[in-house]
Design an enzyme around this catalytic site. Structure first.
Site, PDB file in Angstrom:
ATOM      1  N   CYS A   1      18.175  44.623 -14.180  1.00 22.52           N
ATOM      2  CA  CYS A   1      17.800  45.687 -13.234  1.00 22.52           C
ATOM      3  C   CYS A   1      18.633  45.584 -11.956  1.00 22.52           C
ATOM      4  O   CYS A   1      19.175  46.586 -11.467  1.00 22.52           O
ATOM      5  CB  CYS A   1      16.301  45.592 -12.923  1.00 22.52           C
ATOM      6  SG  CYS A   1      15.707  46.911 -11.852  1.00 22.52           S
ATOM      7  N   CYS A   2      18.771  44.352 -11.418  1.00 23.97           N
ATOM      8  CA  CYS A   2      19.582  44.165 -10.207  1.00 23.97           C
ATOM      9  C   CYS A   2      21.047  44.540 -10.467  1.00 23.97           C
ATOM     10  O   CYS A   2      21.711  45.101  -9.595  1.00 23.97           O
ATOM     11  CB  CYS A   2      19.513  42.717  -9.723  1.00 23.97           C
ATOM     12  SG  CYS A   2      17.984  42.278  -8.868  1.00 23.97           S
TER      13      CYS A   2
ATOM     14  N   CYS B   1      13.666  45.416  -2.443  1.00 27.40           N
ATOM     15  CA  CYS B   1      13.006  46.476  -3.203  1.00 27.40           C
ATOM     16  C   CYS B   1      11.488  46.307  -3.122  1.00 27.40           C
ATOM     17  O   CYS B   1      10.974  45.181  -3.124  1.00 27.40           O
ATOM     18  CB  CYS B   1      13.430  46.412  -4.664  1.00 27.40           C
ATOM     19  SG  CYS B   1      15.125  46.960  -4.946  1.00 27.40           S
TER      20      CYS B   1
ATOM     21  N   CYS C   1       9.562  44.093  -5.758  1.00 22.55           N
ATOM     22  CA  CYS C   1      10.035  42.705  -5.898  1.00 22.55           C
ATOM     23  C   CYS C   1       9.948  41.924  -4.590  1.00 22.55           C
ATOM     24  O   CYS C   1      10.543  40.849  -4.470  1.00 22.55           O
ATOM     25  CB  CYS C   1      11.472  42.697  -6.404  1.00 22.55           C
ATOM     26  SG  CYS C   1      11.642  43.399  -8.041  1.00 22.55           S
TER      27      CYS C   1
ATOM     28  N   CYS D   1      19.924  38.262  -5.807  1.00 21.31           N
ATOM     29  CA  CYS D   1      19.950  39.483  -6.613  1.00 21.31           C
ATOM     30  C   CYS D   1      21.265  39.720  -7.341  1.00 21.31           C
ATOM     31  O   CYS D   1      21.391  40.662  -8.105  1.00 21.31           O
ATOM     32  CB  CYS D   1      19.635  40.679  -5.741  1.00 21.31           C
ATOM     33  SG  CYS D   1      20.740  40.834  -4.335  1.00 21.31           S
TER      34      CYS D   1
END
Ligand code: SF4
Length: 230
Positions: free
Chosen positions: A113-114, A197, A200, A225
């Site tokens: 995702c990162c 984010c 997170c 990240c």
């Protein structure tokens, strides 16, 4: 060119920036997450009329408070912020195939995702730059305690990475911000010590380290990240 290793804890953020510019070149870009550190650096460098541009990455999962401080900062300094977004196709595929919270399932899925939402846009934000500025400090976490004020960013093509606040403590940052009455992300008032984010990042309890609210379900040594691989 000044030897990158010669900078020490007695060098000010302005001196670190000046050494970084000499080492890197003219096109220096600040990666702004709208943390207090980034706001302090913008104010410090603007005060002495240093030239640099500012970019931000909108991952699609940022908290509202971050957009609010981004606008405040932009207005205060008449600052143009270059916004970068993830590739639409990649985000659509990630969400459709794996759902909206796949990053909670494993370290590899979190990194996936990162990579899509942060690392890929960063590579575009830095394309053609001579160097970039970050708000990282040594005292923020175990992953940063060997941070150098100037580094060669091999991951991003050998750019000079300038970390003006390497040696500053949290108290120094906050003292400066209060004295200068800088725009502050309201999340700090809710107990956050690091800005990231929304899903997170969470507030931090008394005595916990500054970045312990980031990916709190992971081991401390994994809590980066991918923007700052070293
Ligand atoms: Fe995705 Fe969380 Fe990384 Fe943001 S911090 S890009 S939501 S895994």
């Amino acid at each position: 060119m000044r030897d990158l290793a010669l900078l020490s804890a007695t060098d000010t953020p302005e001196e670190i920036f000046a050494a970084g510019r000499t080492a890197a070149g003219q096109d220096i870009r600040l990666a702004c997450s709208f943390s207090i550190e980034d706001v302090v650096i913008i104010d410090l460098l603007r005060k002495q009329h240093d030239r640099f541009s500012v970019f931000a990455i909108d991952t699609g999962r940022l908290p509202e408070e971050t957009y609010v401080v981004a606008e405040a900062l932009s207005m205060k300094y008449q600052l143009k912020i270059d916004w970068y977004f993830p590739q639409r196709d990649a985000v659509e595929k990630l969400a459709s195939d794996k759902g909206l919270f796949s990053f909670q399932e494993s370290l590899s899925k979190r990194k996936e995702c990162c990579a899509i939402r942060k690392v890929e846009p960063l590579s575009r934000a830095l394309a053609g730059a001579d160097g970039w500025i970050t708000g990282m400090r040594r005292s923020q976490s175990v992953t940063r305690n060997e941070l150098q004020p100037l580094e060669i960013d091999k991951v991003n093509g050998g750019l000079i990475k300038i970390n003006p606040l390497t040696f500053w403590s949290s108290d120094q940052v906050w003292d400066y911000a209060r004295k200068r009455q800088l725009p502050i992300n309201q999340l700090y008032k809710q107990g956050y010590l690091s800005i990231g984010c929304a899903p997170c990042t969470r507030p931090v309890r008394e005595g916990e380290s500054e970045r312990s609210g980031r990916w709190w379900w992971e081991n401390p040594e994994h809590r980066e990240c991918g923007l700052h691989r070293r």
